[in-house]
Motif scaffolding. Sequence first.
Motif, PDB file in Angstrom:
ATOM      1  N   ALA A 170       6.998  17.100 -76.451  1.00 57.44           N
ATOM      2  CA  ALA A 170       8.247  16.600 -77.037  1.00 57.44           C
ATOM      3  C   ALA A 170       8.827  17.611 -78.019  1.00 57.44           C
ATOM      4  N   ALA A 171       7.980  18.135 -78.903  1.00 55.46           N
ATOM      5  CA  ALA A 171       8.461  19.114 -79.882  1.00 55.46           C
ATOM      6  C   ALA A 171       8.936  20.391 -79.189  1.00 55.46           C
ATOM      7  N   ALA A 172       8.189  20.846 -78.193  1.00 53.54           N
ATOM      8  CA  ALA A 172       8.566  22.067 -77.483  1.00 53.54           C
ATOM      9  C   ALA A 172       9.894  21.903 -76.752  1.00 53.54           C
ATOM     10  N   CYS A 173      10.136  20.704 -76.221  1.00 50.98           N
ATOM     11  CA  CYS A 173      11.374  20.433 -75.485  1.00 50.98           C
ATOM     12  C   CYS A 173      12.504  19.943 -76.387  1.00 50.98           C
ATOM     13  N   GLU A 174      12.204  19.795 -77.689  1.00 47.22           N
ATOM     14  CA  GLU A 174      13.173  19.284 -78.662  1.00 47.22           C
ATOM     15  C   GLU A 174      13.716  17.923 -78.247  1.00 47.22           C
ATOM     16  N   VAL A 175      12.801  17.057 -77.833  1.00 51.58           N
ATOM     17  CA  VAL A 175      13.101  15.674 -77.486  1.00 51.58           C
ATOM     18  C   VAL A 175      12.406  14.782 -78.514  1.00 51.58           C
ATOM     19  N   TYR A 176      13.144  13.886 -79.135  1.00 50.04           N
ATOM     20  CA  TYR A 176      12.542  12.973 -80.103  1.00 50.04           C
ATOM     21  C   TYR A 176      11.602  11.998 -79.382  1.00 50.04           C
ATOM     22  N   LEU A 177      10.463  11.701 -80.022  1.00 53.23           N
ATOM     23  CA  LEU A 177       9.481  10.792 -79.429  1.00 53.23           C
ATOM     24  C   LEU A 177       9.259   9.595 -80.345  1.00 53.23           C
ATOM     25  N   LEU A 178       9.599   8.418 -79.849  1.00 51.79           N
ATOM     26  CA  LEU A 178       9.368   7.170 -80.585  1.00 51.79           C
ATOM     27  C   LEU A 178       8.027   6.587 -80.161  1.00 51.79           C
ATOM     28  N   ILE A 179       7.133   6.385 -81.118  1.00 48.69           N
ATOM     29  CA  ILE A 179       5.827   5.789 -80.828  1.00 48.69           C
ATOM     30  C   ILE A 179       5.848   4.341 -81.304  1.00 48.69           C
ATOM     31  N   ASP A 180       5.675   3.431 -80.368  1.00 58.49           N
ATOM     32  CA  ASP A 180       5.823   1.995 -80.648  1.00 58.49           C
ATOM     33  C   ASP A 180       4.777   1.495 -81.632  1.00 58.49           C
ATOM     34  N   GLY A 181       5.159   0.436 -82.370  1.00 54.66           N
ATOM     35  CA  GLY A 181       4.204  -0.315 -83.165  1.00 54.66           C
ATOM     36  C   GLY A 181       3.602  -1.422 -82.312  1.00 54.66           C
ATOM     37  N   GLU A 182       2.364  -1.796 -82.628  1.00 53.74           N
ATOM     38  CA  GLU A 182       1.707  -2.865 -81.885  1.00 53.74           C
ATOM     39  C   GLU A 182       1.047  -3.846 -82.862  1.00 53.74           C
ATOM     40  N   GLU A 183       0.029  -4.583 -82.421  1.00 53.42           N
ATOM     41  CA  GLU A 183      -0.593  -5.590 -83.261  1.00 53.42           C
ATOM     42  C   GLU A 183      -1.258  -4.957 -84.488  1.00 53.42           C
ATOM     43  N   SER A 184      -1.286  -5.702 -85.600  1.00 58.04           N
ATOM     44  CA  SER A 184      -1.776  -5.146 -86.870  1.00 58.04           C
ATOM     45  C   SER A 184      -3.241  -4.734 -86.796  1.00 58.04           C
ATOM     46  N   TRP A 185      -4.020  -5.408 -85.928  1.00 56.40           N
ATOM     47  CA  TRP A 185      -5.449  -5.109 -85.905  1.00 56.40           C
ATOM     48  C   TRP A 185      -5.802  -3.868 -85.093  1.00 56.40           C
ATOM     49  N   MET A 186      -4.785  -3.172 -84.576  1.00 55.17           N
ATOM     50  CA  MET A 186      -5.021  -1.842 -83.992  1.00 55.17           C
ATOM     51  C   MET A 186      -4.138  -0.782 -84.642  1.00 55.17           C
ATOM     52  N   LYS A 205      11.459  19.849 -88.436  1.00 59.84           N
ATOM     53  CA  LYS A 205      12.339  18.750 -88.033  1.00 59.84           C
ATOM     54  C   LYS A 205      11.474  17.606 -87.525  1.00 59.84           C
ATOM     55  N   ALA A 206      11.929  16.375 -87.717  1.00 61.20           N
ATOM     56  CA  ALA A 206      11.153  15.215 -87.266  1.00 61.20           C
ATOM     57  C   ALA A 206      11.387  14.968 -85.780  1.00 61.20           C
ATOM     58  N   TYR A 207      10.402  15.368 -84.986  1.00 62.36           N
ATOM     59  CA  TYR A 207      10.431  15.040 -83.555  1.00 62.36           C
ATOM     60  C   TYR A 207       9.581  13.796 -83.257  1.00 62.36           C
ATOM     61  N   ILE A 208       8.519  13.608 -84.035  1.00 61.54           N
ATOM     62  CA  ILE A 208       7.600  12.487 -83.813  1.00 61.54           C
ATOM     63  C   ILE A 208       7.952  11.356 -84.778  1.00 61.54           C
ATOM     64  N   PHE A 209       8.219  10.176 -84.215  1.00 67.93           N
ATOM     65  CA  PHE A 209       8.605   9.003 -85.001  1.00 67.93           C
ATOM     66  C   PHE A 209       7.541   7.912 -84.862  1.00 67.93           C
ATOM     67  N   ASN A 210       7.078   7.387 -85.984  1.00 70.82           N
ATOM     68  CA  ASN A 210       6.256   6.185 -85.937  1.00 70.82           C
ATOM     69  C   ASN A 210       7.163   4.968 -86.070  1.00 70.82           C
ATOM     70  N   THR A 211       6.656   3.794 -85.680  1.00 68.62           N
ATOM     71  CA  THR A 211       7.434   2.555 -85.794  1.00 68.62           C
ATOM     72  C   THR A 211       6.908   1.718 -86.948  1.00 68.62           C
ATOM     73  N   VAL A 212       7.826   1.262 -87.788  1.00 72.45           N
ATOM     74  CA  VAL A 212       7.507   0.389 -88.920  1.00 72.45           C
ATOM     75  C   VAL A 212       8.015  -1.006 -88.594  1.00 72.45           C
ATOM     76  N   SER A 289      13.707  11.210 -91.146  1.00 73.86           N
ATOM     77  CA  SER A 289      14.716  10.888 -90.136  1.00 73.86           C
ATOM     78  C   SER A 289      14.508   9.424 -89.786  1.00 73.86           C
ATOM     79  N   LEU A 290      15.606   8.729 -89.477  1.00 76.09           N
ATOM     80  CA  LEU A 290      15.550   7.275 -89.337  1.00 76.09           C
ATOM     81  C   LEU A 290      16.156   6.825 -88.017  1.00 76.09           C
ATOM     82  N   PHE A 291      15.442   5.932 -87.335  1.00 78.87           N
ATOM     83  CA  PHE A 291      15.964   5.250 -86.150  1.00 78.87           C
ATOM     84  C   PHE A 291      16.032   3.771 -86.506  1.00 78.87           C
TER      85      PHE A 291
END
Length: 388
Positions: A170-186, A205-212, A289-291
């Motif tokens: 993703a970073a090499a291709c300059e594509v933003y990557l959204l990583i989903d949030g899941e259940e709290s116990w994982m 630059k922020a290419y990797i995004f975590n989900t809150v 960076s914010l989504f």
Amino acid sequence: MDRIFDNTEKAFALKKDSELERAYFLFKMIANEPLVRIGTAVTNFALKAHLPVEGLIRATVFDHFCGGTTEDDCLQLVDRMYDYGVSAILDYSVEGKEEESQFDAAMQKKISLIEFAKNKDAISFAVLKPTALGRFALWQKVTEQGDLSDKEQQEWQRIENRIDAICQRAAACEVYLLIDGEESWMQDAADELVEKMMRRYNEEKAYIFNTVQCYRWDRMDYVKKLHEKAKTDGFKVGLKIVRGAYMEKEAERAKEKGYQNPICASKQATDENFNKVMAYIMNDLDVFSLFVGSHNEASNYLAMELMRDLGIANNDHRIWFGQLLGMSDHLTFNLAAEGYNSVKLIPFGPVKDVMPYLIRRAQENTSVAGQTTRELDLLKKEKERRGI
């Protein structure tokens, strides 16, 4: 703030009259909760019994909420949306796999979609669900800091290697990557691994995004701690903020296991948490960076007001707005018309494999207060404007 989300001409500019009629019919059906329950049961039975219902599903709910069965199927829709300033995220929405070979296949699919997006200006993001790359039970064990056997340690290393391969691409291709949030116990294991990826690939630059997931009352604390680490250690933080998707499951497990429910006490508390997290992030775009992943009109209006008050340009590359295909077109297309970075998440995949996703969409629409009613009101208004 102008009431831009009431403009149905812009909201549904992409829809032909027949598509508008189909959307109105679907949301009328979804508004009936008993009908959704019955329809879900009947559909599951029909698919398991190999009855010839895929054509009917494809012509109704699938074509409304999904872009097609393959990424190439989605391209016509992607291009049509981009004509109106709306970018796309292609999401291969096949869930519930548990085998190592399937996790490797999921990794390759994500990498291929990143490569696909690299050469397509209209596709700005890729998306990743952590448990698509490894067993949920192992994510949970790592979160709970259980002792891993040698075999489990090797399995966990494979999970990390898969995520690293995707993030690197993703970073090499300059594509933003959204990583989903899941259940709290994982989620702690996922948070730690995503932070490691941010340190590795978000240097400039922020290419990797975590989900809150802001229906969790502890998420502001998580954001603040991550912020301090980023400032101290010199990396960028990408965050997608949503309200959340596992409320009933979270409450049931907390009660069963006897620990404090991680979910905010009320809808109002969740809304307040979402808005506070959003404002905190917007106040330091040197780091963040914010989504904004929200179907809530009030939160989208607030985001626009915050940007205006902070002197942030509508098209600042560090702020994006996104909604799901088939929902909230009045947000996505009106935001795009005002020059904001606006995105639709487009699920795709074989009809049978995507059904769990489609069923969840229908169930969520029945449970979110006012969502379906608002969709119907807007669709009715546009039908009347067109005289159909």
